[in-house]
Design a protein around this motif. Structure first.
Motif, PDB file in Angstrom:
ATOM      1  N   ALA A  31      38.231  48.655  44.006  1.00 26.69           N
ATOM      2  CA  ALA A  31      38.956  49.870  44.387  1.00 26.69           C
ATOM      3  C   ALA A  31      40.059  49.542  45.387  1.00 26.69           C
ATOM      4  CB  ALA A  31      37.988  50.886  44.985  1.00 26.69           C
ATOM      5  N   ALA A  32      39.737  48.665  46.370  1.00 28.42           N
ATOM      6  CA  ALA A  32      40.739  48.303  47.368  1.00 28.42           C
ATOM      7  C   ALA A  32      41.920  47.596  46.714  1.00 28.42           C
ATOM      8  CB  ALA A  32      40.106  47.399  48.427  1.00 28.42           C
ATOM      9  N   ARG A  33      41.597  46.684  45.783  1.00 30.71           N
ATOM     10  CA  ARG A  33      42.658  45.945  45.098  1.00 30.71           C
ATOM     11  C   ARG A  33      43.510  46.903  44.264  1.00 30.71           C
ATOM     12  NH1 ARG A  33      44.549  41.484  45.395  1.00 30.71           N
ATOM     13  NH2 ARG A  33      44.017  40.412  43.459  1.00 30.71           N
ATOM     14  N   SER A  34      42.879  47.891  43.633  1.00 31.24           N
ATOM     15  CA  SER A  34      43.647  48.802  42.776  1.00 31.24           C
ATOM     16  C   SER A  34      44.493  49.768  43.614  1.00 31.24           C
ATOM     17  CB  SER A  34      42.720  49.574  41.844  1.00 31.24           C
ATOM     18  OG  SER A  34      41.918  50.439  42.592  1.00 31.24           O
ATOM     19  N   CYS A  35      44.192  49.888  44.906  1.00 30.90           N
ATOM     20  CA  CYS A  35      45.054  50.670  45.802  1.00 30.90           C
ATOM     21  C   CYS A  35      46.254  49.851  46.258  1.00 30.90           C
ATOM     22  CB  CYS A  35      44.290  51.123  47.040  1.00 30.90           C
ATOM     23  SG  CYS A  35      43.035  52.309  46.712  1.00 30.90           S
ATOM     24  N   GLY A  36      46.327  48.611  45.829  1.00 30.74           N
ATOM     25  CA  GLY A  36      47.470  47.791  46.178  1.00 30.74           C
ATOM     26  C   GLY A  36      47.239  46.858  47.347  1.00 30.74           C
ATOM     27  N   MET A  37      46.015  46.733  47.824  1.00 29.73           N
ATOM     28  CA  MET A  37      45.748  45.782  48.903  1.00 29.73           C
ATOM     29  C   MET A  37      45.712  44.369  48.339  1.00 29.73           C
ATOM     30  SD  MET A  37      42.792  47.361  51.274  1.00 29.73           S
ATOM     31  CE  MET A  37      42.980  48.864  52.203  1.00 29.73           C
ATOM     32  N   SER A  38      46.108  43.399  49.186  1.00 24.86           N
ATOM     33  CA  SER A  38      45.948  42.007  48.776  1.00 24.86           C
ATOM     34  C   SER A  38      44.476  41.632  48.963  1.00 24.86           C
ATOM     35  CB  SER A  38      46.830  41.102  49.623  1.00 24.86           C
ATOM     36  OG  SER A  38      46.322  41.063  50.936  1.00 24.86           O
ATOM     37  N   LYS A  39      44.104  40.443  48.479  1.00 24.45           N
ATOM     38  CA  LYS A  39      42.715  40.002  48.623  1.00 24.45           C
ATOM     39  C   LYS A  39      42.306  39.951  50.083  1.00 24.45           C
ATOM     40  CE  LYS A  39      41.182  37.545  44.612  1.00 24.45           C
ATOM     41  NZ  LYS A  39      41.117  36.326  43.860  1.00 24.45           N
TER      42      LYS A  39
END
Lengths: 227, 230
Positions: free
Chosen positions: B127-135
């Motif tokens: 979910a965090a990655r799909s919000c545009g956060m990097s790893k």
């Protein structure tokens, strides 16, 4: 290979192989005896801890907390110096060591056994009693078989800790693996050969336990052993 | 009554001596706990990443330190490393104590941090990655805060183990609580048992609150079905 021989001269170690073999044997033997004794007493201590009679569970809890909050080394000293003043020189070092380690390990075993028994839902007991079993029958046929599969991994983890704890007995002159290393050091005065060999022997025992616990885990399921 | 007066005199004359030992035990254990926790957290995070070589190295380190008794580790770090003829490995007894105890702590902390990170559901990272956060952002903002709460109860139990392990340092001559007790016994050999019991009580006073806290934190985590709210 010269640098290796300079740092770790395995030719010296070959002269001490039988001493280390005896050390390993003693370490394993002490661990097995302490493990059996502490599981045996641990069951009683766990039942005492789960008792509803105030004085019984409070005594058990005080004993468990005292052992868990003090270092093993101090406990060994207390048993080593205290036992002779209480009952005279009845036990030799080896037996004193086994007694001290058993006193130390029993509370940990009791807590593991208690957690295992309490992890079985109460409804299991109720169900068993509803079909007409007595409390003891429910414990024996329904609760314990379910508890044991959950006990195996923490018990193995505690056994590894016990194996490592035996090393402290070398301080009261019990001859085991660490004692073998110290003996070699006192005769050869070469720290790397003596102590690294000791460490390798402990690692071999540890790896065997690790493989064994992985095997048991695959057969019985349950959580991985925390060692 | 005479017994009490006698023992009280022992306590009275030894208390500054034992307190000095307790203070050193406190200092050594706290420094090692802090250094070990930092190192262990970093290694625990490395162990959950996908780099296979560092992961294998960290795994080897953890097995090395958990598979041998602490007594053996202290002997190797204090006696074997100086014989390597490397200048910065020639430890005095205090450095050896701190280094060995920190590495020992870190080996436990690594396993705790690793399993706590793995216990955070995968959906959180996705979910965090799909919000545009990097790893790295996902790890820092989403995973670690949730994992941290899960580490509290096992960490507290490990700290108790570390504090208890400082007693072993008496074999390399660190004048911590156990060593101070042994020295006191040389002065008063008649009170051996009493002095050891006194030491045990001092350790108990130091460790018991931590043990209680571990139990309390664990019940909190359990009550929330594994998702700690502290």
């Amino acid at each position: 290979m010269d640098w290796l021989v300079e740092f770790y001269n395995y030719n010296i170690v070959f002269n001490y192989i039988d001493i280390f073999a005896k050390g390993i044997l003693n370490t394993v033997w002490i661990s097995v005896v302490c493990l059996s004794l502490s599981i045996f007493f641990g069951i009683f201590l766990a039942l005492m801890r789960m008792s509803k009679v105030g004085i019984v569970w409070r005594t058990a809890a005080a004993y468990i907390q005292f052992i868990r909050a003090t270092p093993l080394l101090v406990q060994i000293y207390i048993v080593y110096y205290g036992l002779p003043t209480l009952i005279g020189n009845f036990f030799n070092e080896f037996q004193t060591g086994v007694i001290a380690l058993t006193i130390h390990t029993t509370p940990f075993m009791a807590e593991i056994i208690r957690a295992g028994i309490q992890s079985v839902p109460v409804t299991q007991t109720e169900g068993a009693m509803a079909v007409g079993m007595s409390r003891a029958q429910a414990m024996y046929h329904i609760i314990l078989p379910q508890a044991i599969s959950k006990l195996i991994s923490p018990l193995l983890g505690q056994s590894v800790i016990l194996l490592k704890d035996t090393s402290l007995l070398s301080i009261i002159a019990v001859f085991e693996l660490m004692g073998a290393g110290l003996l070699m050091f006192s005769e050869t005065v070469s720290p790397s050969e003596s102590y690294i060999t000791t460490a390798i022997c402990y690692l071999i025992i540890y790896l065997i336990m690790l493989v064994f616990s992985g095997f048991v885990q695959r057969r019985l399921g349950g959580t991985p052993a925390q060692v | 009554m005479e017994w009490f007066i006698d023992k009280w005199q022992v306590i009275d004359s030894l208390s500054p001596f034992l307190m000095k030992g307790l203070w050193l035990t406190f200092k050594v254990s706290m420094v090692s706990i802090i250094l070990g926790s930092i190192l262990g957290s970093v290694l625990g995070i490395v162990k959950t990443l996908k780099w296979s070589i560092p992961r294998a190295l960290v795994g080897g380190y953890v097995h090395l330190f958990r598979g041998t008794p602490y007594l053996v580790q202290i002997y190797i770090i204090y006696f074997v490393l100086p014989s390597l003829d490397v200048t910065w490995l020639k430890f005095d007894s205090y450095t050896a104590a701190i280094v060995s105890l920190s590495l020992y702590t870190a080996s436990y902390v690594t396993a705790i941090v690793e399993s706590a990170i793995r216990a955070v559901p995968r959906g959180q990272e996705e979910a965090a990655r799909s919000c545009g956060m990097s790893k790295a952002q996902a790890l820092y903002h989403i995973i670690l805060p949730q994992a941290f709460k899960l580490t509290v109860p096992p960490m507290a139990s490990i700290y108790v183990i570390v504090i208890k392990s400082t007693a072993v340092l008496s074999v390399i001559g660190i004048s911590e609580l156990t060593r101070q007790g042994e020295t006191a016994i040389l002065r008063m050999p008649g009170d051996t048992m009493f002095i050891y019991l006194l030491i045990a009580i001092l350790y108990f006073v130091y460790c018991y609150p931590m043990l209680k806290f571990a139990g309390w934190a664990e019940s909190k985590v359990k009550a929330n079905g594994g998702n700690a709210v502290l």
